[in-house]
Design a protein around this motif. Structure first.
Motif, PDB file in Angstrom:
ATOM      1  N   ALA A  38       0.828  -1.204   0.000  1.00  0.00           N
ATOM      2  CA  ALA A  38       0.000   0.000   0.000  1.00  0.00           C
ATOM      3  C   ALA A  38       0.866   1.258   0.000  1.00  0.00           C
ATOM      4  O   ALA A  38       0.517   2.266  -0.633  1.00  0.00           O
ATOM      5  CB  ALA A  38      -0.929  -0.013   1.207  1.00  0.00           C
ATOM      6  N   VAL A  39       1.994   1.221   0.692  1.00  0.00           N
ATOM      7  CA  VAL A  39       2.894   2.378   0.708  1.00  0.00           C
ATOM      8  C   VAL A  39       3.461   2.617  -0.687  1.00  0.00           C
ATOM      9  O   VAL A  39       3.585   3.772  -1.143  1.00  0.00           O
ATOM     10  CB  VAL A  39       4.008   2.166   1.743  1.00  0.00           C
ATOM     11  CG1 VAL A  39       5.086   3.237   1.601  1.00  0.00           C
ATOM     12  CG2 VAL A  39       3.437   2.190   3.152  1.00  0.00           C
ATOM     13  N   ILE A  40       3.794   1.552  -1.395  1.00  0.00           N
ATOM     14  CA  ILE A  40       4.285   1.700  -2.770  1.00  0.00           C
ATOM     15  C   ILE A  40       3.231   2.376  -3.639  1.00  0.00           C
ATOM     16  O   ILE A  40       3.524   3.281  -4.429  1.00  0.00           O
ATOM     17  CB  ILE A  40       4.688   0.328  -3.335  1.00  0.00           C
ATOM     18  CG1 ILE A  40       5.932  -0.205  -2.613  1.00  0.00           C
ATOM     19  CG2 ILE A  40       4.934   0.413  -4.838  1.00  0.00           C
ATOM     20  CD1 ILE A  40       6.279  -1.636  -2.966  1.00  0.00           C
ATOM     21  N   ALA A  41       1.982   1.937  -3.495  1.00  0.00           N
ATOM     22  CA  ALA A  41       0.895   2.539  -4.274  1.00  0.00           C
ATOM     23  C   ALA A  41       0.714   4.011  -3.907  1.00  0.00           C
ATOM     24  O   ALA A  41       0.465   4.859  -4.777  1.00  0.00           O
ATOM     25  CB  ALA A  41      -0.396   1.762  -4.042  1.00  0.00           C
ATOM     26  N   ALA A  42       0.835   4.312  -2.628  1.00  0.00           N
ATOM     27  CA  ALA A  42       0.697   5.700  -2.192  1.00  0.00           C
ATOM     28  C   ALA A  42       1.791   6.573  -2.800  1.00  0.00           C
ATOM     29  O   ALA A  42       1.531   7.699  -3.253  1.00  0.00           O
ATOM     30  CB  ALA A  42       0.736   5.760  -0.671  1.00  0.00           C
ATOM     31  N   ARG A  43       3.001   6.064  -2.811  1.00  0.00           N
ATOM     32  CA  ARG A  43       4.106   6.844  -3.385  1.00  0.00           C
ATOM     33  C   ARG A  43       3.887   7.091  -4.882  1.00  0.00           C
ATOM     34  O   ARG A  43       4.167   8.178  -5.389  1.00  0.00           O
ATOM     35  CB  ARG A  43       5.423   6.102  -3.165  1.00  0.00           C
ATOM     36  CG  ARG A  43       5.892   6.128  -1.723  1.00  0.00           C
ATOM     37  CD  ARG A  43       7.091   5.243  -1.523  1.00  0.00           C
ATOM     38  NE  ARG A  43       7.556   5.288  -0.141  1.00  0.00           N
ATOM     39  CZ  ARG A  43       8.407   4.408   0.380  1.00  0.00           C
ATOM     40  NH1 ARG A  43       8.871   3.405  -0.378  1.00  0.00           N
ATOM     41  NH2 ARG A  43       8.784   4.523   1.633  1.00  0.00           N
ATOM     42  N   LYS A  44       3.408   6.077  -5.570  1.00  0.00           N
ATOM     43  CA  LYS A  44       3.177   6.230  -6.999  1.00  0.00           C
ATOM     44  C   LYS A  44       2.124   7.297  -7.260  1.00  0.00           C
ATOM     45  O   LYS A  44       2.271   8.133  -8.160  1.00  0.00           O
ATOM     46  CB  LYS A  44       2.749   4.894  -7.599  1.00  0.00           C
ATOM     47  CG  LYS A  44       2.556   4.941  -9.104  1.00  0.00           C
ATOM     48  CD  LYS A  44       2.209   3.571  -9.660  1.00  0.00           C
ATOM     49  CE  LYS A  44       2.021   3.634 -11.178  1.00  0.00           C
ATOM     50  NZ  LYS A  44       1.663   2.294 -11.738  1.00  0.00           N
ATOM     51  N   PHE A  45       1.069   7.286  -6.453  1.00  0.00           N
ATOM     52  CA  PHE A  45       0.010   8.282  -6.637  1.00  0.00           C
ATOM     53  C   PHE A  45       0.535   9.689  -6.361  1.00  0.00           C
ATOM     54  O   PHE A  45       0.170  10.650  -7.044  1.00  0.00           O
ATOM     55  CB  PHE A  45      -1.167   7.965  -5.715  1.00  0.00           C
ATOM     56  CG  PHE A  45      -2.346   8.868  -5.908  1.00  0.00           C
ATOM     57  CD1 PHE A  45      -3.266   8.627  -6.913  1.00  0.00           C
ATOM     58  CD2 PHE A  45      -2.535   9.981  -5.092  1.00  0.00           C
ATOM     59  CE1 PHE A  45      -4.356   9.467  -7.106  1.00  0.00           C
ATOM     60  CE2 PHE A  45      -3.612  10.830  -5.276  1.00  0.00           C
ATOM     61  CZ  PHE A  45      -4.533  10.573  -6.293  1.00  0.00           C
ATOM     62  N   LYS A  46       1.402   9.805  -5.363  1.00  0.00           N
ATOM     63  CA  LYS A  46       1.900  11.112  -4.960  1.00  0.00           C
ATOM     64  C   LYS A  46       3.039  11.612  -5.846  1.00  0.00           C
ATOM     65  O   LYS A  46       3.406  12.788  -5.771  1.00  0.00           O
ATOM     66  CB  LYS A  46       2.397  11.060  -3.500  1.00  0.00           C
ATOM     67  CG  LYS A  46       1.279  11.002  -2.472  1.00  0.00           C
ATOM     68  CD  LYS A  46       1.827  10.662  -1.088  1.00  0.00           C
ATOM     69  CE  LYS A  46       2.833  11.679  -0.596  1.00  0.00           C
ATOM     70  NZ  LYS A  46       2.207  12.994  -0.317  1.00  0.00           N
ATOM     71  N   SER A  47       3.611  10.722  -6.643  1.00  0.00           N
ATOM     72  CA  SER A  47       4.812  11.102  -7.384  1.00  0.00           C
ATOM     73  C   SER A  47       4.579  12.285  -8.307  1.00  0.00           C
ATOM     74  O   SER A  47       5.459  13.131  -8.496  1.00  0.00           O
ATOM     75  CB  SER A  47       5.337   9.908  -8.188  1.00  0.00           C
ATOM     76  OG  SER A  47       4.358   9.484  -9.141  1.00  0.00           O
TER      77      SER A  47
END
Length: 705
Positions: free
Chosen positions: A68-77
């Protein structure tokens, strides 16, 4: 109750995620915000956009927090200021390695979904139990191959949601050192052997897997046993104690098979890689749920304040953190890189010099700012729970529970003074937290530790059931530079230190409800309740100003039922102690230790009420202190109160030195002091003299929020 861990074949039913019960809508997603879900029955190949699996079971929540953290980072990138939330459903989430968050995760919220109870764990389930009878003992056993291979060692075990006791002798209480083969000429230099009393220890095949846990002054030492000379009654140890040992020092032995003699105890044989457990009467083999810690830490918040890369606006809400453990490494080069900054004990020494300071926390942060931990539970841990170390500013820890801790609760700041403002830890708040049942591995750990850190607020907390100090602030011995200034400690309820509520007697010395060190200009200790603080040889004090403590105000506190006094100042200057109630010290009430050519403190408008011991103890020479305007009452002298002695002087003699010229020896007329009700009856001389009543209804974590 905290939670019940499931490790059996029923685990899928017992800890299944929210999606098995209710179909929730897809996450709200805009170009500025998104919610990702995690559930124990999720799938890391899914989108994480649904709280439960869809009807075709081709999409739903993630299975792990790191995904989930990986997905969050991708969204925020592409939009760093986006609002991203990760919501965890009920269940236990085992981490394979610590979760690392950095500045790119700023603004992230990780929270429980609705009122669910997710648990982030650094442990591993122990399975494949079987029953065996060994030496007449009915035990449950499990093979742990990684222990045999040297890749895993643990000192804690939780069975069916309860801490199991590492096999120990004696089961309760302590043995005592009889004597030392060689006396030390330097108390800072520890011992590697001692003489035990007849019948306490015996040589056995498993004893070299055991360790002595010995209490010495204000610390414990964990010392592996290398051998026993039964003829001379000498136990030989693989490490030195932190300080020199003395006859009468208390100790127990852990992790010997021969000590496995009580329900709820366990023994781990590292040679054969086998775990032995003595079941409790209400436990069944087919429903054993056992977990042991694998990770030293759960989450690392790795900001880089020196580079301006801060982790900002993190929010953790409604989560539980469990099953991390740290213990002394065999060799420092084998340590995790991120833990090499943790202070190590002196070479070959089995402990730390104070407060178990080198024990890391399950969640550790550097460069964390404007972030929040709220409604979280830190439980079943082997070290400290939460640490905000270098460059952490304006964070809040609120409405959290800390319980069943191997070491202490919270650490704020560092032992070193940072010259750059970006590296300094300041302005953090700990409020409405309950911190209890600590020191289960490292007995000298404290509830809240504040190092070289300023402008923090520690308010409305409850701290109890520690073997050592409740709150420790400052890390400068003497009058050198100190950064622990302008801290506020208000409306806290701190009790049962040294001796816990289960009645085990104290074993450590030199402790306080609050313990201070060095210059702390602007620090205030106000409107707190401190009681039931017990030292072993000495030093169960309520408010304890140790070496160089200076510039502190202690006002409107209530302190009662201490073994060695309500207030003690070792040495320091310009402290103010006023409008406090000090009651029922066992040996004495007020203590000053070192006389110096500077004004130590102003002690005024206090009430000292007692029925045992002496009024003053220590060194009251040179008169470099101001003590006046107080009320003293020894209940044993109701018929002849002028017999009260102050530093072995009558009041009239004491006044010749310029002290207590405006003080009274009089009953302050408390409502019910035998029930620790320190409100005043009408006509109290304290009220007539201007004492301000202390309202205790607001103290502790349960106060209005």
């Amino acid at each position: 109750m905290f939670f019940r861990i499931a490790c059996t074949a029923l685990a899928g039913l017992l800890i299944a995620g929210c999606g098995t019960r209710t179909m929730y809508p897809a996450a709200e997603k805009t170009n500025r915000s998104v919610v990702f879900f995690v559930a124990t029955n999720g799938n890391d190949a899914w989108s994480g956009q649904l709280a439960a699996a869809g009807s075709q079971h081709d999409d739903g929540p993630f299975a792990t927090l790191p995904r989930a953290v990986i997905a969050a980072r991708k969204f925020k990138s592409g939009q760093p200021n986006a609002n991203v939330t990760i919501r965890l459903c009920s269940g236990i989430y085992f981490l394979n390695e610590p979760l690392v968050l950095t500045s790119e995760d700023s603004g992230l919220q990780i929270a429980a979904f609705r009122n669910e109870q997710p648990i982030i764990s650094g442990g591993e389930c122990i399975t494949n139990w079987k029953a065996e009878t060994l030496n007449g003992k009915l035990l449950w056993t499990a093979d742990v191959p990684e222990v045999k291979a040297g890749r895993w060692m643990f000192h804690e075990l939780w069975v069916n949601g309860r801490r199991a006791m590492r096999a120990r002798q004696p089961n309760r209480g302590f043995f005592a050192v009889e004597s030392l083969p060689q006396k030390s000429t330097n108390w800072m230099h520890g011992h590697t052997n001692f003489v035990f009393q007849a019948g306490d220890l015996k040589a056995s095949p498993s004893l070299t897997n055991a360790e002595v846990v010995i209490m010495d002054r204000w610390v414990e030492s964990r010392l592996p046993i290398t051998g026993i000379d039964e003829a001379r009654r000498v136990v030989h140890l693989g490490k030195r104690s932190v300080f020199s040992l003395e006859p009468g020092d208390l100790y127990f032995v852990e992790n010997a098979f021969e000590a496995l003699d009580a329900p709820g105890e366990w023994y781990l044989d590292p040679v054969v890689g086998k775990l032995f457990y003595a079941p409790r009467p209400d436990e069944r083999l087919n429903r054993v749920e056992a977990i042991a810690p694998r990770l030293a830490q759960l989450i690392r918040l790795e900001g880089e304040p020196e580079k301006g890369r801060l982790i900002e606006r993190l929010r953790f809400n409604g989560l539980s953190f469990s099953h991390a453990e740290w213990c002394f490494p065999e060799r420092s080069e084998n340590r995790d890189d991120a833990l090499k900054l943790v202070p190590e004990p002196r070479s070959g020494v089995g402990g730390f010099g104070q407060a178990a300071i080198g024990v890391p926390a399950a969640i550790q942060g550097n460069g964390v700012c404007d972030s929040v931990f709220e409604h979280c539970t830190f439980a079943q841990l082997g070290g400290y729970a939460l640490e905000l170390a270098r460059g952490c500013r304006s964070n809040r820890i609120e409405n959290c529970e800390f319980t069943d801790l191997g070491a202490g609760g919270i650490k704020i700041g560092e032992t070193v003074i940072r010259s750059k403002a970006s590296d300094q830890t300041v302005g953090n708040v700990i409020s409405h937290c309950e911190i209890q049942d600590g020191g289960n591995l490292f007995r000298s750990a404290v509830g809240i530790w504040i190092g070289q850190s300023a402008n923090n607020q520690i308010v409305h907390n409850t701290i109890y059931n520690f073997y050592y100090t409740g709150i420790s602030v400052g890390w400068t011995w003497g009058y050198g530079n100190s950064s622990a200034t302008n801290n506020l400690f208000a409306f806290n309820h701190v009790h049962h230190l040294g001796a816990k509520t289960d009645g085990e007697p104290p074993a450590l010395s030199d402790m306080g409800g609050i313990y201070t060190l060095g210059g702390e200009s602007g620090t205030r200790i106000v409107n707190n309740l401190w009681h039931d603080i017990a030292g072993f040889r000495y030093g169960g004090w309520g408010i304890y100003f140790d070496e160089g403590s200076s510039g502190i105000l202690a006002e409107s506190n209530v302190v009662y039922r201490t073994t060695h006094g309500g207030f003690h100042q070792h040495y320091g200057e310009t402290n103010i102690v006023r409008n406090n109630i000090f009651a029922f010290g066992r040996d004495h009430q007020i203590q000053r230790t070192r006389s110096e050519n500077r004004i130590a403190f102003i002690f005024t408008n206090n009430i000292v009420y007692f029925d045992t011991g002496r009024l003053l103890a220590g060194n009251w020479q040179n008169d470099r202190f101001i003590i006046d305007g107080n009320i003293y009452w020894d209940t044993r002298l109701r018929t002849n109160f002028e017999d009260l002695k102050i530093d072995n002087k009558t009041l009239e003699q004491w006044r010749l030195y310029g002290h207590d010229n405006h003080s009274l020896i009089a009953d302050p007329m408390f409502v019910a002091p035998e029930r620790y009700d320190f409100r005043f009856k009408a006509g109290s001389p304290a009220l007539e003299r201007g004492f301000h009543p202390i309202d205790l209804r607001g103290v502790g974590s349960g106060a209005s929020r």
